[in-house]
Design a protein around this motif. Structure first.
Motif, short mmCIF file in Angstrom:
data_model
loop_
_atom_site.label_atom_id
_atom_site.label_comp_id
_atom_site.label_asym_id
_atom_site.label_seq_id
_atom_site.Cartn_x
_atom_site.Cartn_y
_atom_site.Cartn_z
N ARG A 86 12.07 -9.77 0.58
CA ARG A 86 11.70 -8.35 0.45
C ARG A 86 11.08 -7.87 1.77
NH1 ARG A 86 14.32 -9.38 -3.33
NH2 ARG A 86 13.87 -9.03 -5.55
N PRO A 87 11.88 -7.77 2.84
CA PRO A 87 11.32 -7.42 4.15
C PRO A 87 10.72 -6.01 4.21
CG PRO A 87 13.73 -7.44 4.23
CD PRO A 87 13.34 -8.01 2.90
N GLN A 88 11.37 -5.03 3.57
CA GLN A 88 10.85 -3.67 3.64
C GLN A 88 9.53 -3.54 2.88
OE1 GLN A 88 13.91 -1.01 2.27
NE2 GLN A 88 15.26 -1.42 4.01
N GLU A 89 9.48 -4.08 1.66
CA GLU A 89 8.23 -4.03 0.90
C GLU A 89 7.13 -4.79 1.62
OE1 GLU A 89 11.17 -4.74 -0.18
OE2 GLU A 89 11.59 -3.97 -2.19
N SER A 90 7.48 -5.91 2.25
CA SER A 90 6.49 -6.71 2.96
C SER A 90 5.95 -5.95 4.16
CB SER A 90 7.11 -8.04 3.41
OG SER A 90 7.55 -8.78 2.29
N ARG A 91 6.82 -5.23 4.87
CA ARG A 91 6.36 -4.45 6.03
C ARG A 91 5.41 -3.33 5.59
NH1 ARG A 91 10.82 -3.04 7.57
NH2 ARG A 91 10.87 -0.88 6.82
N ARG A 92 5.75 -2.63 4.52
CA ARG A 92 4.86 -1.57 4.02
C ARG A 92 3.53 -2.16 3.54
NH1 ARG A 92 9.78 0.69 1.84
NH2 ARG A 92 9.35 -0.27 -0.17
N PHE A 93 3.58 -3.35 2.97
CA PHE A 93 2.37 -4.01 2.51
C PHE A 93 1.45 -4.35 3.69
CE2 PHE A 93 0.06 -7.81 0.90
CZ PHE A 93 -0.54 -7.23 -0.19
N LEU A 94 2.03 -4.82 4.78
CA LEU A 94 1.24 -5.11 5.97
C LEU A 94 0.64 -3.83 6.56
CD1 LEU A 94 3.62 -7.75 7.64
CD2 LEU A 94 1.35 -8.19 6.70
N GLU A 95 1.42 -2.75 6.53
CA GLU A 95 0.90 -1.46 7.03
C GLU A 95 -0.25 -0.96 6.15
OE1 GLU A 95 4.35 0.95 7.01
OE2 GLU A 95 5.20 0.09 8.85
N LEU A 96 -0.14 -1.16 4.84
CA LEU A 96 -1.22 -0.78 3.94
C LEU A 96 -2.48 -1.58 4.26
CD1 LEU A 96 -2.42 0.57 1.41
CD2 LEU A 96 -1.39 -1.27 0.06
N GLY A 97 -2.33 -2.86 4.51
CA GLY A 97 -3.49 -3.68 4.84
C GLY A 97 -4.17 -3.21 6.11
N GLN A 98 -3.37 -2.85 7.11
CA GLN A 98 -3.96 -2.36 8.36
C GLN A 98 -4.74 -1.06 8.11
OE1 GLN A 98 -1.08 -1.81 11.45
NE2 GLN A 98 -2.59 -1.25 12.99
N ALA A 99 -4.16 -0.16 7.32
CA ALA A 99 -4.83 1.10 7.02
C ALA A 99 -6.10 0.86 6.22
CB ALA A 99 -3.88 2.03 6.26
N LEU A 100 -6.06 -0.06 5.26
CA LEU A 100 -7.22 -0.34 4.44
C LEU A 100 -8.35 -0.96 5.26
CD1 LEU A 100 -8.32 -0.28 1.56
CD2 LEU A 100 -7.36 -2.56 1.21
N ARG A 101 -8.02 -1.85 6.15
CA ARG A 101 -9.05 -2.46 7.00
C ARG A 101 -9.66 -1.42 7.93
NH1 ARG A 101 -5.03 -6.43 7.04
NH2 ARG A 101 -4.28 -5.78 9.10
N GLU A 102 -8.82 -0.51 8.45
CA GLU A 102 -9.33 0.54 9.33
C GLU A 102 -10.26 1.47 8.56
OE1 GLU A 102 -10.06 2.73 12.68
OE2 GLU A 102 -9.05 0.77 12.48
N ALA A 103 -9.88 1.82 7.33
CA ALA A 103 -10.73 2.68 6.51
C ALA A 103 -12.05 2.01 6.21
CB ALA A 103 -10.00 3.04 5.21
N TYR A 104 -12.04 0.73 5.96
CA TYR A 104 -13.28 0.01 5.67
C TYR A 104 -14.17 -0.06 6.90
CZ TYR A 104 -16.39 -3.72 4.12
OH TYR A 104 -17.50 -4.45 3.80
N ARG A 105 -13.58 -0.25 8.08
CA ARG A 105 -14.37 -0.32 9.31
C ARG A 105 -15.05 1.03 9.60
NH1 ARG A 105 -10.10 -3.63 11.25
NH2 ARG A 105 -9.07 -1.80 12.13
N THR A 106 -14.34 2.12 9.35
CA THR A 106 -14.91 3.44 9.63
C THR A 106 -15.70 3.99 8.45
OG1 THR A 106 -12.88 4.51 8.83
CG2 THR A 106 -13.00 3.98 11.18
N LEU A 107 -15.70 3.23 7.33
CA LEU A 107 -16.44 3.65 6.13
C LEU A 107 -15.99 5.02 5.66
CD1 LEU A 107 -20.04 2.36 6.90
CD2 LEU A 107 -18.29 1.32 5.47
N ASP A 108 -14.71 5.29 5.72
CA ASP A 108 -14.14 6.52 5.17
C ASP A 108 -13.99 6.29 3.66
OD1 ASP A 108 -12.66 8.64 4.34
OD2 ASP A 108 -11.22 8.57 5.99
N ALA A 109 -14.97 6.77 2.90
CA ALA A 109 -15.02 6.45 1.47
C ALA A 109 -13.79 6.93 0.73
CB ALA A 109 -16.29 7.06 0.86
N ASP A 110 -13.35 8.16 1.03
CA ASP A 110 -12.17 8.67 0.35
C ASP A 110 -10.95 7.82 0.66
OD1 ASP A 110 -13.66 10.66 -0.77
OD2 ASP A 110 -13.11 12.18 0.72
N GLY A 111 -10.82 7.43 1.95
CA GLY A 111 -9.68 6.59 2.32
C GLY A 111 -9.73 5.24 1.65
N VAL A 112 -10.94 4.65 1.58
CA VAL A 112 -11.08 3.35 0.92
C VAL A 112 -10.69 3.46 -0.55
CG1 VAL A 112 -12.76 1.61 0.19
CG2 VAL A 112 -12.81 2.48 2.53
#
Length: 324
Positions: free
Chosen positions: A72-98
């Protein structure tokens, strides 16, 4: 590159072999690894053979995660992108984004875990509940930790991954409650206030991180030891089977040797008896030949005697057969 097979997209042969090897069910991993290593060595690619033989068999959960990435390469790529966005939101403490991304995380982890289980089932291996939990843990770790994401994206996991202890479990509902009444304010002001109000990492948090890291390492060491024990036990079973087969073959060879020895003894006895009979028959034949020659000589002497007697009788009878 000399000694390497080049695959699609310029991928070197050994890399392609390793990718496919880690998507091979654990029960077939060792046999295929040895087969590929032997093929590489036979082709003169000693370094490739060494790399292939050094590959460690993945756990059931790690194999399912590797299989998911490849199938599932496409789903896996989107999953990795979601993880990057989630980690970035957590670092900046953007509560709505988290909050938003955490909701996505729960549903996507569940969906991908089901897909991994389905792929494993299609490959002939049904995942146990414990293995499914390890797959879920691996996917959560991929979302939470950059190193885990990179390890999974390589497609060669050997054991399940564990998410860091300080990453939010998915509920961010209270993180932005202090500014909910001022919904008209800009997103920038809300973010700045969250940064100001955000607590600094405490020594206890660092201790928890270190403890989680030690646990992860211990888990990896345990998995490696368990795999080594399984491989050693399997090798021992194979050696015992080979020893039993060799013992059986030796006993069969001994039985055939004893039977051949018996047949040879019997043949030698028959040969000795036949030799004696041949010698006796030879003597008998010689005696018969001697008797035949003696009889022939006697016949010749008798014939000469008879001829002499006839001649003597003819002389005594006189002319015209008169007798005086």
């Amino acid at each position: 590159m000399a000694g390497k097979r080049v695959g699609p997209g310029g991928e070197t042969g050994v890399e392609q072999v390793l990718d496919e090897l880690y998507a091979t069910p654990p029960s077939d991993f060792v046999a295929r690894r040895e087969q590929e290593a032997l093929a590489a060595r036979s082709a003169g690619r000693v370094a490739d053979a060494r790399r292939i033989r050094a590959a460690r068999r993945p756990t059931q959960a790690a194999w399912a995660a590797n299989l998911l990435l490849r199938a599932r390469p496409q789903e896996s790529r989107r999953f990795l992108e979601l993880g990057q966005a989630l980690r970035e939101a957590y670092r900046t403490l953007d509560a709505d984004g988290v909050r938003e991304l955490s909701e996505q995380r729960r549903s996507i982890v569940s969906a991908l875990s089901r897909q991994a289980a389905e792929l494993a089932r299609e490959a002939g291996h049904r995942l146990s509940d414990a293995t499914r939990q390890d797959v879920d843990s691996t996917l959560r770790a991929v979302l939470a930790d950059q190193d885990a994401a990179e390890r999974w994206s390589a497609g060669r996991l050997e054991s399940a991954l564990t998410p860091p202890a300080d990453f939010p479990a998915g509920s961010a509902g209270s993180a932005g409650s202090a500014g909910s009444a001022a919904g008209e304010r800009s997103g920038r002001a809300r973010t700045e206030r969250a940064r100001v109000e955000a607590p600094r990492p405490s020594p206890r948090s660092r201790e928890q991180d270190e403890l989680a890291e030690r646990r992860r390492r211990r888990q990896e060491q345990f998995e490696a030891a368990r795999q080594a024990a399984e491989e050693a036990a399997r090798a021992l079973r194979d050696l015992r089977t080979a020893r039993a087969d060799a013992a059986s073959a030796l006993q069969q060879a001994r039985d055939r040797h004893d039977l051949a020895e018996q047949r040879r003894s019997a043949a030698e006895e028959e040969l000795r008896t036949a030799g004696e009979e041949l010698t006796r028959a030879g003597r008998e034949r010689q005696d018969a030949e001697d008797r035949l020659r003696a009889a022939g000589d006697a016949v010749k002497r008798a014939e000469r005697t008879a001829r002499d007697a006839e001649k003597q009788a003819a002389r005594l009878a006189g002319p015209a057969g008169w007798v005086y």
